[in-house]
Design a protein around this motif. Structure first.
Motif, PDB file in Angstrom:
ATOM      1  N   VAL A 156       0.844  -1.191   0.000  1.00 17.35           N
ATOM      2  CA  VAL A 156       0.000   0.000   0.000  1.00 17.35           C
ATOM      3  C   VAL A 156       0.879   1.240   0.000  1.00 17.35           C
ATOM      4  CG1 VAL A 156      -1.729   1.317   1.287  1.00 17.35           C
ATOM      5  CG2 VAL A 156      -1.873  -1.187   1.198  1.00 17.35           C
ATOM      6  N   LYS A 157       0.648   2.131  -0.940  1.00 22.81           N
ATOM      7  CA  LYS A 157       1.473   3.335  -1.065  1.00 22.81           C
ATOM      8  C   LYS A 157       0.737   4.612  -0.673  1.00 22.81           C
ATOM      9  CE  LYS A 157       4.723   0.769  -2.698  1.00 22.81           C
ATOM     10  NZ  LYS A 157       5.839   0.359  -1.808  1.00 22.81           N
ATOM     11  N   ASN A 158      -0.586   4.522  -0.494  1.00 24.83           N
ATOM     12  CA  ASN A 158      -1.374   5.714  -0.192  1.00 24.83           C
ATOM     13  C   ASN A 158      -2.356   5.439   0.951  1.00 24.83           C
ATOM     14  OD1 ASN A 158      -0.876   7.819  -2.553  1.00 24.83           O
ATOM     15  ND2 ASN A 158      -0.941   5.779  -3.477  1.00 24.83           N
ATOM     16  N   ILE A 159      -2.305   6.299   1.959  1.00 25.55           N
ATOM     17  CA  ILE A 159      -3.283   6.229   3.042  1.00 25.55           C
ATOM     18  C   ILE A 159      -3.928   7.602   3.207  1.00 25.55           C
ATOM     19  CG2 ILE A 159      -2.095   4.373   4.281  1.00 25.55           C
ATOM     20  CD1 ILE A 159      -1.091   6.514   6.252  1.00 25.55           C
ATOM     21  N   GLU A 160      -5.118   7.595   3.751  1.00 24.99           N
ATOM     22  CA  GLU A 160      -5.839   8.839   4.026  1.00 24.99           C
ATOM     23  C   GLU A 160      -6.189   8.857   5.503  1.00 24.99           C
ATOM     24  OE1 GLU A 160     -10.136  10.547   2.677  1.00 24.99           O
ATOM     25  OE2 GLU A 160      -8.743  10.027   1.057  1.00 24.99           O
ATOM     26  N   ILE A 161      -5.952   9.991   6.151  1.00 26.43           N
ATOM     27  CA  ILE A 161      -6.146  10.075   7.598  1.00 26.43           C
ATOM     28  C   ILE A 161      -7.557  10.537   7.921  1.00 26.43           C
ATOM     29  CG2 ILE A 161      -5.315  11.115   9.730  1.00 26.43           C
ATOM     30  CD1 ILE A 161      -3.400   9.119   8.287  1.00 26.43           C
ATOM     31  N   TYR A 162      -8.311   9.615   8.480  1.00 20.88           N
ATOM     32  CA  TYR A 162      -9.695   9.819   8.905  1.00 20.88           C
ATOM     33  C   TYR A 162     -10.600  10.057   7.707  1.00 20.88           C
ATOM     34  CZ  TYR A 162     -12.512  10.266  13.167  1.00 20.88           C
ATOM     35  OH  TYR A 162     -13.376  10.044  14.203  1.00 20.88           O
ATOM     36  N   ASN A 163     -11.873   9.838   7.890  1.00 20.81           N
ATOM     37  CA  ASN A 163     -12.853  10.021   6.829  1.00 20.81           C
ATOM     38  C   ASN A 163     -13.785  11.177   7.199  1.00 20.81           C
ATOM     39  OD1 ASN A 163     -14.302   9.382   4.421  1.00 20.81           O
ATOM     40  ND2 ASN A 163     -15.870   8.431   5.701  1.00 20.81           N
ATOM     41  N   GLU A 164     -13.663  12.269   6.475  1.00 12.92           N
ATOM     42  CA  GLU A 164     -14.532  13.427   6.668  1.00 12.92           C
ATOM     43  C   GLU A 164     -14.612  13.863   8.138  1.00 12.92           C
ATOM     44  OE1 GLU A 164     -18.120  12.118   4.812  1.00 12.92           O
ATOM     45  OE2 GLU A 164     -17.119  11.788   2.898  1.00 12.92           O
ATOM     46  N   PRO A 165     -13.497  14.291   8.692  1.00 13.21           N
ATOM     47  CA  PRO A 165     -13.500  14.669  10.116  1.00 13.21           C
ATOM     48  C   PRO A 165     -14.327  15.899  10.419  1.00 13.21           C
ATOM     49  CG  PRO A 165     -11.437  15.286   9.068  1.00 13.21           C
ATOM     50  CD  PRO A 165     -12.176  14.441   8.080  1.00 13.21           C
ATOM     51  N   ASP A 166     -14.662  16.682   9.407  1.00  6.31           N
ATOM     52  CA  ASP A 166     -15.436  17.900   9.663  1.00  6.31           C
ATOM     53  C   ASP A 166     -16.878  17.612  10.063  1.00  6.31           C
ATOM     54  OD1 ASP A 166     -15.479  16.996   6.925  1.00  6.31           O
ATOM     55  OD2 ASP A 166     -16.719  18.726   6.454  1.00  6.31           O
ATOM     56  N   ILE A 167     -17.351  16.378   9.861  1.00  4.51           N
ATOM     57  CA  ILE A 167     -18.734  16.072  10.246  1.00  4.51           C
ATOM     58  C   ILE A 167     -18.809  15.294  11.558  1.00  4.51           C
ATOM     59  CG2 ILE A 167     -19.488  16.075   7.848  1.00  4.51           C
ATOM     60  CD1 ILE A 167     -19.576  13.065   7.901  1.00  4.51           C
ATOM     61  N   LYS A 168     -17.687  15.011  12.183  1.00  6.58           N
ATOM     62  CA  LYS A 168     -17.703  14.286  13.459  1.00  6.58           C
ATOM     63  C   LYS A 168     -18.214  15.216  14.565  1.00  6.58           C
ATOM     64  CE  LYS A 168     -15.892  10.580  11.680  1.00  6.58           C
ATOM     65  NZ  LYS A 168     -15.972  10.968  10.273  1.00  6.58           N
ATOM     66  N   PRO A 169     -19.090  14.725  15.463  1.00  4.61           N
ATOM     67  CA  PRO A 169     -19.773  15.635  16.395  1.00  4.61           C
ATOM     68  C   PRO A 169     -19.205  15.758  17.803  1.00  4.61           C
ATOM     69  CG  PRO A 169     -20.955  13.568  16.300  1.00  4.61           C
ATOM     70  CD  PRO A 169     -19.767  13.420  15.376  1.00  4.61           C
ATOM     71  N   LYS A 170     -18.349  14.807  18.261  1.00  7.67           N
ATOM     72  CA  LYS A 170     -18.012  14.804  19.687  1.00  7.67           C
ATOM     73  C   LYS A 170     -16.509  14.890  19.937  1.00  7.67           C
ATOM     74  CE  LYS A 170     -19.877  10.862  20.362  1.00  7.67           C
ATOM     75  NZ  LYS A 170     -20.284   9.604  21.020  1.00  7.67           N
ATOM     76  N   ASP A 179     -18.979  23.674  15.821  1.00  6.51           N
ATOM     77  CA  ASP A 179     -17.672  24.341  15.947  1.00  6.51           C
ATOM     78  C   ASP A 179     -16.696  23.729  14.955  1.00  6.51           C
ATOM     79  OD1 ASP A 179     -15.404  25.680  16.688  1.00  6.51           O
ATOM     80  OD2 ASP A 179     -15.603  25.274  18.842  1.00  6.51           O
ATOM     81  N   ASN A 180     -16.819  24.136  13.705  1.00  7.67           N
ATOM     82  CA  ASN A 180     -15.997  23.539  12.659  1.00  7.67           C
ATOM     83  C   ASN A 180     -14.530  23.961  12.765  1.00  7.67           C
ATOM     84  OD1 ASN A 180     -17.801  21.962  10.703  1.00  7.67           O
ATOM     85  ND2 ASN A 180     -18.949  23.841  11.016  1.00  7.67           N
ATOM     86  N   THR A 181     -14.270  25.132  13.328  1.00  7.97           N
ATOM     87  CA  THR A 181     -12.883  25.547  13.529  1.00  7.97           C
ATOM     88  C   THR A 181     -12.184  24.623  14.515  1.00  7.97           C
ATOM     89  OG1 THR A 181     -13.446  27.854  13.084  1.00  7.97           O
ATOM     90  CG2 THR A 181     -11.373  27.434  14.229  1.00  7.97           C
ATOM     91  N   ARG A 182     -12.874  24.284  15.588  1.00 13.23           N
ATOM     92  CA  ARG A 182     -12.318  23.368  16.585  1.00 13.23           C
ATOM     93  C   ARG A 182     -12.092  21.994  15.978  1.00 13.23           C
ATOM     94  NH1 ARG A 182      -8.776  22.355  20.189  1.00 13.23           N
ATOM     95  NH2 ARG A 182      -9.452  21.190  22.039  1.00 13.23           N
ATOM     96  N   LYS A 183     -13.026  21.530  15.149  1.00 15.33           N
ATOM     97  CA  LYS A 183     -12.841  20.250  14.477  1.00 15.33           C
ATOM     98  C   LYS A 183     -11.586  20.283  13.614  1.00 15.33           C
ATOM     99  CE  LYS A 183     -17.795  19.272  14.058  1.00 15.33           C
ATOM    100  NZ  LYS A 183     -18.895  19.097  13.099  1.00 15.33           N
ATOM    101  N   GLY A 184     -11.361  21.400  12.933  1.00 18.69           N
ATOM    102  CA  GLY A 184     -10.171  21.536  12.102  1.00 18.69           C
ATOM    103  C   GLY A 184      -8.896  21.456  12.920  1.00 18.69           C
ATOM    104  N   PRO A 218     -20.001  26.714   2.033  1.00 20.86           N
ATOM    105  CA  PRO A 218     -18.823  27.580   2.132  1.00 20.86           C
ATOM    106  C   PRO A 218     -18.472  28.003   3.554  1.00 20.86           C
ATOM    107  CG  PRO A 218     -20.249  28.287   0.338  1.00 20.86           C
ATOM    108  CD  PRO A 218     -21.002  27.245   1.098  1.00 20.86           C
ATOM    109  N   VAL A 219     -19.474  28.303   4.355  1.00 20.74           N
ATOM    110  CA  VAL A 219     -19.203  28.782   5.713  1.00 20.74           C
ATOM    111  C   VAL A 219     -18.571  27.683   6.558  1.00 20.74           C
ATOM    112  CG1 VAL A 219     -20.233  29.675   7.825  1.00 20.74           C
ATOM    113  CG2 VAL A 219     -21.074  30.474   5.599  1.00 20.74           C
ATOM    114  N   ALA A 220     -19.178  26.504   6.549  1.00 17.94           N
ATOM    115  CA  ALA A 220     -18.655  25.381   7.334  1.00 17.94           C
ATOM    116  C   ALA A 220     -17.277  24.967   6.843  1.00 17.94           C
ATOM    117  CB  ALA A 220     -19.612  24.199   7.283  1.00 17.94           C
TER     118      ALA A 220
END
Length: 287
Positions: A156-170, A179-184, A218-220
């Motif tokens: 395996v030569k390519n990995i991706e870290i987490y799947n769509e972390p911007d939608i995780k709630p806790k 709080d999308n800035t905090r998620k970032g 755009p905002v999120a």
């Protein structure tokens, strides 16, 4: 007269079609089943077109699924491996599941290129958190180092870290849905640690980051990118390098019909925003 036509199943995939012939005043009929192929065989394999395969979670004929992917000329497959399935934090030895090993072996056997998404949360370590806290980060780094160094993962030569972390709630029991800035910020910490951990054991591995999904909001999206960018920028200033090799974007239109926004939108503003998002990310660090 019905003449059955058989196809080489290992090459094209095998399906069954039910044919019914009827006639006569009394409605006599006969029904038979015949093998057929619905997968067009492609001798040219695409190195840029891929699918979300879910080979490691399918319960029916994973071998046939991989054969059909290959025979359709698709060269890339995306699989998701969960930290919780790898390490249950119960004293047992962390390991890939049987299904994950099977998926990797099948992908390799058929000459496909895998992109493995590594999920970042583990309820066995932090039950009330979708992100990794500083106290749990050593366990997370150990997970990344161990799983990318598994024998079946070596190709395996390519990995991706987490799947769509911007939608995780806790995060540690606190709802941060809005709080999308905090998620970032939280995601950027995970990305940095995963990148460093992976590079400790695999210098040949390419790490994809960001993986955000709200491109149509755009905002999120801006709030999430602001949070990621600030942490990543500080890392860049301190280390003179970025903690990722590729930027990954999941440009979904809506949770109901995600493909619609990617393939069916006629909105110029949506496409422009999608382009600008990538330019902003890359251009932010060109200086």
């Amino acid at each position: 007269e019905m003449i059955p036509v058989t196809t080489p199943a290992s090459r094209y995939g095998r399906y069954m079609i039910e044919v019914t012939l009827s006639g006569g005043k009394r409605g006599t009929y006969i029904t038979e089943e015949y093998e057929f192929s619905r997968c067009v065989y492609n001798v040219e394999k695409s190195d840029t077109f891929g699918v979300i395969s879910r080979i490691s979670t399918t319960e029916k004929s994973p071998e046939k699924l991989v054969e059909l992917i290959e025979n359709a000329g698709i060269g890339l497959v995306r699989e998701t491996f969960n930290w919780m399935s790898y390490d249950k934090n119960d004293g047992s030895e962390p390991s890939l599941t049987r299904e994950q090993r099977r998926a990797l072996n099948l992908i390799k056997k058929h000459g496909l290129e895998p992109l493995i998404i590594l999920y970042g949360n583990n309820a066995y370590y932090e039950p009330a958190s979708d992100f990794v806290s500083p106290e749990n980060m050593p366990n997370y780094r150990n997970f990344i180092k161990r799983i990318v160094n598994e024998p079946e993962m070596k190709f395996v030569k390519n990995i991706e870290i987490y799947n769509e972390p911007d939608i995780k709630p806790k995060y540690l029991g606190t709802d941060i849905s809005d709080d999308n800035t905090r998620k970032g910020e939280l995601y950027a910490d995970m990305l940095i640690n995963a990148y460093e951990a992976a590079n400790e054991v695999r210098s040949d591995l390419l790490v994809s980051g960001f993986s955000f999904s709200r491109v149509m909001d755009p905002v999120a999206t801006k709030s999430f990118l602001d949070g990621v960018s600030q942490v990543v920028r500080n890392y860049y200033l301190q280390n003179d390098k970025l903690p990722f090799d590729n930027v990954s974007i999941h440009p979904y239109f809506s949770p109901v019909n995600p493909e619609k926004g990617y393939f069916g939108s006629d909105s110029d503003s949506i496409w422009e925003f999608r382009r600008m998002s990538v330019q902003d990310i890359i251009g932010y660090y060109e200086q």
